[in-house]
Design a protein around this motif. Structure first.
Motif, PDB file in Angstrom:
ATOM      1  N   UNK A   2       8.587  -3.283   5.291  1.00  0.00           N
ATOM      2  CA  UNK A   2       8.987  -4.653   4.958  1.00  0.00           C
ATOM      3  C   UNK A   2       8.274  -5.171   3.713  1.00  0.00           C
ATOM      4  N   UNK A   3       7.209  -4.491   3.286  1.00  0.00           N
ATOM      5  CA  UNK A   3       6.473  -4.871   2.076  1.00  0.00           C
ATOM      6  C   UNK A   3       7.045  -4.229   0.819  1.00  0.00           C
ATOM      7  N   UNK A   4       7.976  -3.304   0.980  1.00  0.00           N
ATOM      8  CA  UNK A   4       8.564  -2.591  -0.153  1.00  0.00           C
ATOM      9  C   UNK A   4       9.937  -3.191  -0.453  1.00  0.00           C
ATOM     10  N   UNK A   5      10.165  -3.517  -1.720  1.00  0.00           N
ATOM     11  CA  UNK A   5      11.420  -4.141  -2.144  1.00  0.00           C
ATOM     12  C   UNK A   5      12.355  -3.052  -2.667  1.00  0.00           C
ATOM     13  N   UNK A   6      13.462  -2.848  -1.950  1.00  0.00           N
ATOM     14  CA  UNK A   6      14.453  -1.832  -2.324  1.00  0.00           C
ATOM     15  C   UNK A   6      15.784  -2.456  -2.732  1.00  0.00           C
ATOM     16  N   UNK A   7      15.793  -3.744  -3.014  1.00  0.00           N
ATOM     17  CA  UNK A   7      17.017  -4.467  -3.337  1.00  0.00           C
ATOM     18  C   UNK A   7      17.815  -3.782  -4.438  1.00  0.00           C
ATOM     19  N   UNK A   8      17.132  -3.288  -5.471  1.00  0.00           N
ATOM     20  CA  UNK A   8      17.807  -2.644  -6.595  1.00  0.00           C
ATOM     21  C   UNK A   8      17.517  -1.139  -6.651  1.00  0.00           C
ATOM     22  N   UNK A  47      -0.026   3.677  -4.952  1.00  0.00           N
ATOM     23  CA  UNK A  47      -1.488   3.668  -5.028  1.00  0.00           C
ATOM     24  C   UNK A  47      -1.981   2.246  -5.270  1.00  0.00           C
ATOM     25  N   UNK A  48      -2.853   1.801  -4.402  1.00  0.00           N
ATOM     26  CA  UNK A  48      -3.452   0.479  -4.523  1.00  0.00           C
ATOM     27  C   UNK A  48      -4.848   0.601  -5.130  1.00  0.00           C
ATOM     28  N   UNK A  49      -5.335  -0.476  -5.728  1.00  0.00           N
ATOM     29  CA  UNK A  49      -6.674  -0.478  -6.315  1.00  0.00           C
ATOM     30  C   UNK A  49      -7.757  -0.722  -5.270  1.00  0.00           C
ATOM     31  N   UNK A  50      -7.364  -1.031  -4.051  1.00  0.00           N
ATOM     32  CA  UNK A  50      -8.298  -1.235  -2.945  1.00  0.00           C
ATOM     33  C   UNK A  50      -7.577  -0.867  -1.651  1.00  0.00           C
ATOM     34  N   UNK A  51      -8.308  -0.571  -0.591  1.00  0.00           N
ATOM     35  CA  UNK A  51      -7.646  -0.222   0.674  1.00  0.00           C
ATOM     36  C   UNK A  51      -6.790  -1.386   1.192  1.00  0.00           C
ATOM     37  N   UNK A  52      -5.647  -1.056   1.757  1.00  0.00           N
ATOM     38  CA  UNK A  52      -4.787  -2.061   2.375  1.00  0.00           C
ATOM     39  C   UNK A  52      -4.486  -1.629   3.808  1.00  0.00           C
ATOM     40  N   UNK A  53      -4.266  -2.615   4.659  1.00  0.00           N
ATOM     41  CA  UNK A  53      -3.915  -2.349   6.055  1.00  0.00           C
ATOM     42  C   UNK A  53      -2.608  -3.075   6.366  1.00  0.00           C
ATOM     43  N   UNK A  54      -1.960  -2.646   7.416  1.00  0.00           N
ATOM     44  CA  UNK A  54      -0.709  -3.257   7.874  1.00  0.00           C
ATOM     45  C   UNK A  54       0.389  -3.231   6.812  1.00  0.00           C
ATOM     46  N   UNK A  55       0.352  -2.251   5.934  1.00  0.00           N
ATOM     47  CA  UNK A  55       1.388  -2.079   4.922  1.00  0.00           C
ATOM     48  C   UNK A  55       2.535  -1.329   5.571  1.00  0.00           C
ATOM     49  N   UNK A  56       3.757  -1.851   5.447  1.00  0.00           N
ATOM     50  CA  UNK A  56       4.906  -1.161   6.039  1.00  0.00           C
ATOM     51  C   UNK A  56       6.147  -1.372   5.182  1.00  0.00           C
ATOM     52  N   UNK A  67      12.015   0.198  -7.463  1.00  0.00           N
ATOM     53  CA  UNK A  67      11.286   0.074  -6.196  1.00  0.00           C
ATOM     54  C   UNK A  67      10.043  -0.732  -6.545  1.00  0.00           C
ATOM     55  N   UNK A  68       9.743  -1.746  -5.746  1.00  0.00           N
ATOM     56  CA  UNK A  68       8.545  -2.540  -6.007  1.00  0.00           C
ATOM     57  C   UNK A  68       7.873  -2.903  -4.693  1.00  0.00           C
ATOM     58  N   UNK A  69       6.663  -3.413  -4.813  1.00  0.00           N
ATOM     59  CA  UNK A  69       5.891  -3.836  -3.644  1.00  0.00           C
ATOM     60  C   UNK A  69       5.728  -5.344  -3.702  1.00  0.00           C
ATOM     61  N   UNK A  70       5.995  -5.998  -2.586  1.00  0.00           N
ATOM     62  CA  UNK A  70       5.826  -7.434  -2.493  1.00  0.00           C
ATOM     63  C   UNK A  70       4.356  -7.736  -2.227  1.00  0.00           C
ATOM     64  N   UNK A  71       3.615  -7.984  -3.289  1.00  0.00           N
ATOM     65  CA  UNK A  71       2.180  -8.239  -3.155  1.00  0.00           C
ATOM     66  C   UNK A  71       1.942  -9.700  -2.859  1.00  0.00           C
TER      67      UNK A  71
END
Length: 86
Positions: free
Chosen positions: A42-48, A31-40, A82-86
């Motif tokens: 590659x923006x999610x960090x699954x390294x750990x 859940x984002x605090x504002x609308x986002x576009x082009x999120x896919x 799991x994290x998001x690369x903001x």
């Protein structure tokens, strides 16, 4: 005129189930605090994370995105992230 938005969005990540066993999957909600576009993916960090994330799907408002997380078999690790690369 209005000032430019120079701050990026913030995100909160929740899992429907955070104690998975072999063969289980769970829904990941971002859940984002504002609308986002082009999120896919590659923006999610699954390294750990010790697992994979399925296709991200956005709600109509563009603020809530969901995907299915599938953990790696035979891994028992309470420090997975799991994290998001903001």
């Amino acid at each position: 005129t209005r000032p430019a938005d120079t701050t990026g969005p913030t995100a909160t990540i929740t899992l429907a189930d955070s104690a998975l066993t072999v063969g289980e999957t769970t829904t990941v909600t971002i859940r984002f605090n504002e609308p986002v576009t082009n999120f896919d993916a590659s923006d999610v960090v699954l390294t750990d994370a010790n697992g994979t994330l399925g296709t991200l799907t956005a709600n109509a408002d563009g603020k809530t995105w969901t995907a299915t997380f599938t953990p790696t078999a035979n891994v028992n690790d309470t420090t997975n992230t799991i994290s998001v690369n903001l």
